[in-house]
Design an enzyme around this catalytic site. Structure first.
Site, short mmCIF file in Angstrom:
data_model
loop_
_atom_site.label_atom_id
_atom_site.label_comp_id
_atom_site.label_asym_id
_atom_site.label_seq_id
_atom_site.Cartn_x
_atom_site.Cartn_y
_atom_site.Cartn_z
N LYS A 164 0.81 -1.22 0.00
CA LYS A 164 0.00 0.00 0.00
C LYS A 164 0.85 1.27 0.00
O LYS A 164 0.38 2.30 -0.46
CB LYS A 164 -0.96 0.00 1.19
CG LYS A 164 -2.10 -0.98 0.96
CD LYS A 164 -3.17 -0.89 2.02
CE LYS A 164 -4.02 -2.13 1.92
NZ LYS A 164 -5.43 -1.92 2.01
N GLU A 250 -2.85 7.73 7.46
CA GLU A 250 -3.63 8.46 6.47
C GLU A 250 -4.62 9.36 7.15
O GLU A 250 -5.09 9.06 8.24
CB GLU A 250 -4.48 7.46 5.65
CG GLU A 250 -3.80 6.94 4.43
CD GLU A 250 -4.70 6.01 3.64
OE1 GLU A 250 -5.92 5.94 3.92
OE2 GLU A 250 -4.18 5.37 2.73
N HIS A 285 -15.65 -3.27 7.53
CA HIS A 285 -14.84 -2.87 6.36
C HIS A 285 -14.94 -3.86 5.22
O HIS A 285 -14.07 -3.94 4.37
CB HIS A 285 -13.37 -2.66 6.72
CG HIS A 285 -13.14 -1.56 7.71
ND1 HIS A 285 -13.46 -0.25 7.46
CD2 HIS A 285 -12.64 -1.60 8.97
CE1 HIS A 285 -13.15 0.48 8.51
NE2 HIS A 285 -12.66 -0.31 9.46
N ARG A 343 -6.68 -8.44 -9.53
CA ARG A 343 -7.36 -9.72 -9.76
C ARG A 343 -8.80 -9.42 -10.14
O ARG A 343 -9.24 -8.29 -10.11
CB ARG A 343 -7.36 -10.53 -8.47
CG ARG A 343 -7.94 -9.72 -7.31
CD ARG A 343 -8.09 -10.51 -6.05
NE ARG A 343 -8.18 -9.68 -4.88
CZ ARG A 343 -9.27 -9.10 -4.41
NH1 ARG A 343 -10.42 -9.27 -5.04
NH2 ARG A 343 -9.24 -8.35 -3.34
P1 ADP Z 1 -8.44 -3.57 2.34
O1 ADP Z 1 -7.17 -3.96 1.70
O2 ADP Z 1 -8.64 -4.19 3.67
O3 ADP Z 1 -9.60 -3.71 1.39
P2 ADP Z 1 -8.66 -0.71 1.94
O4 ADP Z 1 -7.49 0.21 1.97
O5 ADP Z 1 -9.23 -1.03 0.60
O6 ADP Z 1 -8.26 -2.02 2.70
O7 ADP Z 1 -9.79 -0.13 2.88
C1 ADP Z 1 -10.92 -0.89 3.23
C2 ADP Z 1 -12.06 0.02 3.69
O8 ADP Z 1 -11.65 0.87 4.77
C3 ADP Z 1 -12.58 0.98 2.64
O9 ADP Z 1 -13.53 0.40 1.80
C4 ADP Z 1 -13.14 2.10 3.49
O10 ADP Z 1 -14.40 1.71 3.97
C5 ADP Z 1 -12.21 2.17 4.68
N1 ADP Z 1 -11.12 3.18 4.52
C6 ADP Z 1 -9.94 2.99 3.92
N2 ADP Z 1 -9.19 4.12 3.95
C7 ADP Z 1 -9.91 5.04 4.60
C8 ADP Z 1 -9.66 6.43 4.98
N3 ADP Z 1 -8.54 7.07 4.70
N4 ADP Z 1 -10.64 7.08 5.64
C9 ADP Z 1 -11.80 6.45 5.96
N5 ADP Z 1 -12.07 5.18 5.65
C10 ADP Z 1 -11.14 4.45 4.97
P1 ADP Z 2 -11.59 -6.56 -1.07
O1 ADP Z 2 -12.54 -6.75 0.04
O2 ADP Z 2 -10.15 -6.81 -0.69
O3 ADP Z 2 -11.74 -5.26 -1.81
P2 ADP Z 2 -13.16 -8.54 -2.55
O4 ADP Z 2 -14.37 -7.86 -2.11
O5 ADP Z 2 -13.02 -8.87 -4.00
O6 ADP Z 2 -11.88 -7.69 -2.17
O7 ADP Z 2 -13.02 -9.88 -1.68
C1 ADP Z 2 -11.89 -10.70 -1.74
C2 ADP Z 2 -11.85 -11.44 -0.42
O8 ADP Z 2 -12.61 -12.65 -0.51
C3 ADP Z 2 -10.50 -11.93 -0.05
O9 ADP Z 2 -9.72 -10.93 0.54
C4 ADP Z 2 -10.82 -13.08 0.93
O10 ADP Z 2 -10.99 -12.63 2.25
C5 ADP Z 2 -12.13 -13.61 0.44
N1 ADP Z 2 -11.95 -14.90 -0.24
C6 ADP Z 2 -10.82 -15.50 -0.56
N2 ADP Z 2 -11.00 -16.66 -1.18
C7 ADP Z 2 -12.31 -16.84 -1.24
C8 ADP Z 2 -13.12 -17.86 -1.79
N3 ADP Z 2 -12.62 -18.90 -2.40
N4 ADP Z 2 -14.43 -17.75 -1.70
C9 ADP Z 2 -14.96 -16.67 -1.10
N5 ADP Z 2 -14.24 -15.66 -0.58
C10 ADP Z 2 -12.91 -15.73 -0.65
#
Ligand code: ADP
Ligand code: ADP
Ligand code: MG
Length: 743
Positions: A164, A250, A285, A343
């Site tokens: 990140k 952040e 989240h 992905r």
């Molecule tokens: P992950 O890899 O766990 O998906 P993300 O960086 O995509 O992590 O953040 C997941 C969620 O956390 C976002 O969809 C949002 O709801 C919240 N989030 C992330 N960054 C911020 C921020 N700077 N301020 C407020 N909420 C945040």
């Molecule tokens: P993110 O929440 O990181 O933005 P997605 O919403 O596309 O991404 O969800 C991906 C998440 O699904 C992975 O981070 C994992 O926790 C979960 N996952 C992994 N493998 C499987 C699977 N085979 N079936 C359902 N969920 C999975």
């Protein structure tokens, strides 16, 4: 097979027949992308040969493995799936003629073993799905080195985007806005705290290796900084291992929306945006509803998001399907790059619906070296005419208990009818077990409508037909979301569920016809089979000459306002299909009687789950009601009623319980008129404490005065009548406050 493959490998792309399963794509295949995109072109080699994919190993499980297999089959690709010991009988492992065993539950993460299997079996390509190894650059590299086509981006792009901090540096350098914050390598507590002060509280701590919402903490003030850092680091270390403790600081956006852009790039330098998805409705989240187009988003911002997403992808020489996630600040309408998921994503069907594409087909074609099937302009034209799509993720979890995950057997599973606009991607069928070893997503339900409102309504209707029993699901909660006015208006943000929790979690009354149907259904099974434990033949009044039965239920449903109450039902059979049904809830003065209802039922035992299911159709005086009653195979007294689009959970109890509940209440909570009477005066006041034996009310009956005395010590809650009122026998005169020992 092999010779065909070799022959086509020699053909230049321009001479190959183009698969036409993407509507309208065939003829346009050779058209170049829009001029605006040419500025993004990366080392656009024009004479890359196309090597069609003819066999694939799917390194994943559940719905995504099934979904990839479906497209692979339609493209004539020989497909092999993988399974662990606990997944041996799962749907994804059974959907292909070729399935290979991996062993331990965690083996979907065993990259070397998976590559070895692909080599051993001469499989040409590998599709990683999402989760597991899909974003693991070392695995992508290992595939490449073994001569296996990895259906995904180049390892280098994954490495760049996988961290990140590093991805944010690349984005800043290429003019993609990032959330103000610190992404540096100086990681001492003092340094991070000083940065937080510069950024200004509230701030968000995030692991550079984060995913699935893990390793993130909000810090609202300086004095909680150290504690939150410590806990974020501990969680990240546990989830992501070595290096997980490296943190970003952040600016915490207080009212953020999650808006992401589906992008696709080929090896010829083309990159398109397939619209955006709003995924703001989240819990922990993690997304539960995703939709496209994003509501209440002006066109300038929308196009700007698409452009920045393409820029982000091209900055790392991206190839294949990817998602660029942005956070949009509702207070300023500014958006910032959050991360890129390298992905296919869980919610990709939403984009497929609004663009009329099959993104897995695109993945295979791009992996084969083809150009993108559509240009940006063509995609935009489709988006304009295809309306809106929304996806609901159906999880095994209990929303009323903090969305706590559940697992168990799918005792009953009945799905809505699917069609072009109602799609279900699921990994389970009735009788399957949702294991705690893996993600608890049971299915995804995706619908399309001509506009957002229509799509939401169609989603709600489809959810009403989605019946799942045997474990807790979020289906009832999803219906509430669809009915939420704030959601319908598009007023979404990541804190949506928390903001509207009072509305979303309000317990709803359970109507008496639910109990009537449960009783009629049980009566049906009893007359069809041997009598059940608690249905007892009973003479009551006129009905004593007829076949009548008493049932009692305890409401065991967190979402019901009647949770915990006992409900008595008396069913009198008048003739073959004709009944009088009387329902009385604990606390009701009198029963509700449904007279002359015509009811028919059939019971079956589900072959896969051995649950007893009864389907009933009953004509109540004012409406027809269709019901499915399910009895848990492990506990026959645990009942689930699916009716008029709602699920209610009950427990069958002995009718004696109901009598007791009623009796206790009458003694403890109120005093009733012993005979028809006129009230002469009340001797006490509301709120007053009285001793047992104290005069409460003086009544006149048959020209005689009678003093009604208190049967107990207690506090007067309510005086139901005033001087001069005429009362029937049994009318409540005085109510007491409930006390612990009377409850
Ligand atoms: P992950 O890899 O766990 O998906 P993300 O960086 O995509 O992590 O953040 C997941 C969620 O956390 C976002 O969809 C949002 O709801 C919240 N989030 C992330 N960054 C911020 C921020 N700077 N301020 C407020 N909420 C945040
Ligand atoms: P993110 O929440 O990181 O933005 P997605 O919403 O596309 O991404 O969800 C991906 C998440 O699904 C992975 O981070 C994992 O926790 C979960 N996952 C992994 N493998 C499987 C699977 N085979 N079936 C359902 N969920 C999975
Ligand atoms: Mg994310």
């Amino acid at each position: 097979m092999r010779s065909i493959k070799r022959a086509s490998r020699r053909l230049p792309a321009s001479l190959r027949a183009v698969p036409t399963s993407v509507p309208g794509s065939g003829a346009r295949f050779l058209s170049t992308t829009t001029p605006t995109l040419s500025t993004f072109t990366i080392n656009g080699s024009t004479n890359t040969l196309v090597t069609p994919i003819s066999s694939v190993l799917i390194a994943n499980r559940g719905e995504i493995a099934l979904r990839v297999a479906r497209t692979a089959a339609s493209m004539g690709i020989r497909t092999t799936t993988l399974y662990t010991d606990i997944d041996a009988a799962s749907q994804h492992a059974k959907c292909t003629p070729y399935a290979l065993s991996l062993g331990a539950p965690s083996a979907y993460l065993d990259g070397p073993q998976i590559v070895e299997l692909a080599k051993q079996h001469g499989i040409q390509a590998l599709h990683p799905g999402y989760g597991f190894l899909s974003e693991n650059p070392a695995f992508a590299k290992a595939c490449e080195e073994a001569g296996i086509v990895f259906v995904g981006p180049p390892a280098k792009a994954m490495t760049d985007m996988g961290d990140k901090a590093r991805s944010k540096e690349i984005m800043n350098a290429s003019g993609v806005p990032c959330v103000p914050g610190y992404h540096g390598s100086e990681q001492s507590v003092e340094q991070l705290k000083a940065k937080a002060a510069d950024i200004k509280y509230p701030v968000l701590l995030k692991s550079v290796k984060g995913g699935g919402g893990k390793g993130m903490r909000i810090v609202r003030t300086a004095d909680e900084f150290e504690a939150q850092l410590k806990s974020a680091r501990a969680e990240a270390r546990a989830s992501f291992g070595e290096g997980g403790e490296v943190m970003l600081v952040e600016k915490y956006i207080v009212r953020p929306r999650h808006v992401e852009v589906q992008i696709f790039a080929d090896r010829h330098g083309n990159c398109v945006a397939l619209g955006e998805r709003d995924c703001s409705v989240q819990r922990r989240h993690q997304k539960i509803l995703e939709e496209s187009p994003a509501p209440l988003l002006d066109d300038v911002t929308r196009k700007d998001l698409w452009d920045k997403a393409r820029k982000a992808a091209l900055a790392v020489d991206y190839v294949g399907a990817g998602t660029v996630e942005f956070i949009l600040d509702k207070d300023t309408n500014e958006f910032y790059f959050m991360e890129m998921n390298t992905r296919l994503q869980v919610e990709h069907p939403v984009s497929e619906m609004v663009t009329g594409t099959d993104l897995v087909e695109w993945q295979f074609r791009v992996a084969a070296g083809e150009k993108l099937p559509l240009t940006q302009d063509e995609i935009e034209a489709r988006i304009l005419e295809r309306g809106a799509a929304i996806e609901a993720r159906i999880y095994a979890e209990n929303p009323e208990k903090g969305f706590f995950p559940d697992s168990g057997t799918l005792v009953h599973l009945s799905k809505p009818q699917t069609n072009e606009d109602v799609r279900i991607d699921a990994g389970f069928v009735e009788g399957d077990t949702v294991s705690e070893a893996y993600d608890g997503m049971i299915a995804k339900l995706i619908v399309r409508g001509k506009d957002r409102e229509t799509a939401i309504r169609k989603l709600e209707l489809a959810l009403r037909e989605y019946e799942v029993d045997g474990l807790s699901t979020n289906i009832e909660f999803l219906k509430r979301l669809c009915n939420s006015q704030a959601f319908i208006e598009g007023d979404v943000e990541t804190g949506f569920i928390d903001k509207w929790k009072t509305d979303l979690f309000e317990a709803k009354p359970t109507s008496n016809d639910v109990f009537a149907q449960a009783a009629l259904g049980l009566l049906g099974t009893q007359t069809q089979n041997a009598p059940a434990a608690h249905g007892q033949a009973l003479g009551f009044g006129e009905a004593s000459t007829q076949n009548s039965r008493k049932f009692a239920f305890r409401v065991q449903d967190d979402a019901s306002a009647e949770e915990g109450k006992i409900v008595g039902v008396e069913v009198a059979q008048l003739n073959n299909k004709l009944f009088n049904v009387s329902v009385r809830k604990e606390g009701d003065d009198k029963p509700q009687v449904f007279e002359n209802v015509v009811s028919e039922s059939t019971s079956t035992t589900a072959p896969t789950s051995s649950a007893k299911k009864t389907k009933l159709t009953t004509y109540f005086p004012l409406a027809r009601v269709d019901t499915t009653l399910v009895q848990d195979p492990a506990d026959n007294e645990k009942l689930t009623v699916f009716q008029l689009g709602h699920k209610t959970q009950l427990r069958l109890v002995s009718p004696v319980w109901f009598d007791k509940a009623l009796g206790l209440k009458e003694v403890a909570a109120s005093v009733v008129a012993p005979m028809p009477c006129k009230i002469l005066r009340n001797e006490v006041e509301e709120g007053q404490s009285v001793e047992k034996g104290a005069p409460l009310v003086v009544i006149e009956s048959m020209k005689m005065e009678t003093v009604i005395r208190s049967p107990q010590s207690g506090v007067i809650k309510k005086l139901a009548h005033k001087e001069g009122d005429i009362c029937k026998a049994g009318t409540v005169l005085v109510m007491f406050e409930e006390t612990e020992d009377s409850a």
